[in-house]
Write a protein that holds these residues in place. Structure first.
Motif, PDB file in Angstrom:
ATOM      1  N   GLU A  24      -2.274   2.235  -5.234  1.00  0.00           N
ATOM      2  CA  GLU A  24      -2.669   2.258  -3.830  1.00  0.00           C
ATOM      3  C   GLU A  24      -2.473   3.664  -3.245  1.00  0.00           C
ATOM      4  OE1 GLU A  24      -3.225  -1.002  -1.452  1.00  0.00           O
ATOM      5  OE2 GLU A  24      -4.366  -0.894  -3.327  1.00  0.00           O
ATOM      6  N   ALA A  33       0.819  -1.212   0.000  1.00  0.00           N
ATOM      7  CA  ALA A  33       0.000   0.000   0.000  1.00  0.00           C
ATOM      8  C   ALA A  33       0.852   1.260   0.000  1.00  0.00           C
ATOM      9  CB  ALA A  33      -0.933  -0.004   1.212  1.00  0.00           C
ATOM     10  N   HIS A  62      -8.327   2.153   4.648  1.00  0.00           N
ATOM     11  CA  HIS A  62      -8.175   1.420   3.383  1.00  0.00           C
ATOM     12  C   HIS A  62      -7.847  -0.049   3.647  1.00  0.00           C
ATOM     13  CE1 HIS A  62      -7.086   0.511  -0.719  1.00  0.00           C
ATOM     14  NE2 HIS A  62      -5.817   0.300  -0.396  1.00  0.00           N
TER      15      HIS A  62
END
Length: 276
Positions: A27, A21, A132
């Motif tokens: 991302e 990420a 997230h």
């Protein structure tokens, strides 16, 4: 020079997932910034309206491996350094430690240098990273091209419970991770750091059970309002009444970052804050 600013969090995801990420451009464009380009081990750049001085990429990658990421970032006329370290906390959690040089809290208060936003900008970014990774909707990012400071989020909890957590000193201190003294009545005090901190904002509007406005002086008035939404609570929040030539982006980012933990406080069983 002051000591580097440090932020430590526990993220509910394996280290490899967190590393991905942090280093995958798609991302990054989801949880942190408008634009990102990453070509390891040579390039790590992000920019756009959600990034301080985001007219162009101003980062230079210094080092990256499976646990560490370090880059310089030209900001406010100085070359700052950001370092991110990842450490396993069991098989399914990761401790992320971020250090940032050239942050001065006085600049955050005065708005005299864009570097003053760094602490709350990173805090909001990491709060959105946690959301997230947990599969939750993200909170609004700071838009450095706009003076319209407003947003909303849905909380899976009854409206009265959310109202209490926003107006009770003990509960607000718990989810915000910092002492807050609140007198939930018109003309009452709202004191970051507690009533003994020496400064308190003032409650200037109140509808019990639904809405509160707090006057913070130069950084303006914060207003939040609650509404029922299909069994959940919709929280709308706005910052207004500030100098539009010097918007309080630092204060706004910190407020929004705190609301990420408010949502987790109500939604996560056996809740514990991400902040260490």
């Amino acid at each position: 020079m002051t000591e580097p600013m440090t932020i430590r969090v526990r993220l509910d995801a394996p280290l490899k997932t967190v590393h991905h990420a942090l280093t995958d451009p798609a991302e990054l464009r989801t949880w942190l910034t408008e634009h990102a380009e990453v070509e390891l081990p040579d390039r790590y750049a992000f920019w756009g309206r959600n990034t301080p001085e985001g007219d162009a990429p101003h980062q230079r990658l210094l080092h990256v491996d499976d646990h560490d990421l370090r880059f310089t970032w030209l900001l406010g006329g100085e070359e700052t350094t950001t370092t991110i370290n990842l450490a396993e906390d069991g098989p399914d959690a990761t401790i992320l430690t971020l250090t940032q040089t050239h942050f001065d809290f006085a600049e955050a208060i005065s708005g005299s240098n864009i570097r003053g936003v760094l602490q709350t900008w990173w805090s909001l970014g990491i709060a959105n990273l946690a959301a997230h990774l947990e599969g939750r909707p993200l909170l609004p990012k700071v838009d450095f091209t706009s003076t319209d400071l407003r947003g909303e989020l849905l909380i899976d909890a009854p409206m009265d419970a959310v109202y209490t957590s926003l107006t009770d000193s003990e509960q607000a201190s718990a989810w915000f991770g910092y002492p807050i003294g609140i007198e939930p009545w018109l003309g009452g005090r709202y004191a970051m750091g507690g009533f003994e901190s020496g400064y308190a904002a003032k409650v200037v509007d109140l509808e019990p059970g639904r809405r509160m406005s707090v006057d913070w002086g130069p950084t303006g008035v914060t207003t939040w309002e609650l509404d029922e939404s299909e069994g959940r609570t919709r929280l709308t929040f706005v910052q207004s009444g500030f100098d539009e030539q010097n918007p309080p982006y630092a204060a706004w980012g910190g407020s929004v970052a705190g609301l990420a933990e408010l949502r987790r406080y109500h939604e996560v069983p056996d809740w514990r804050p991400i902040w260490l």
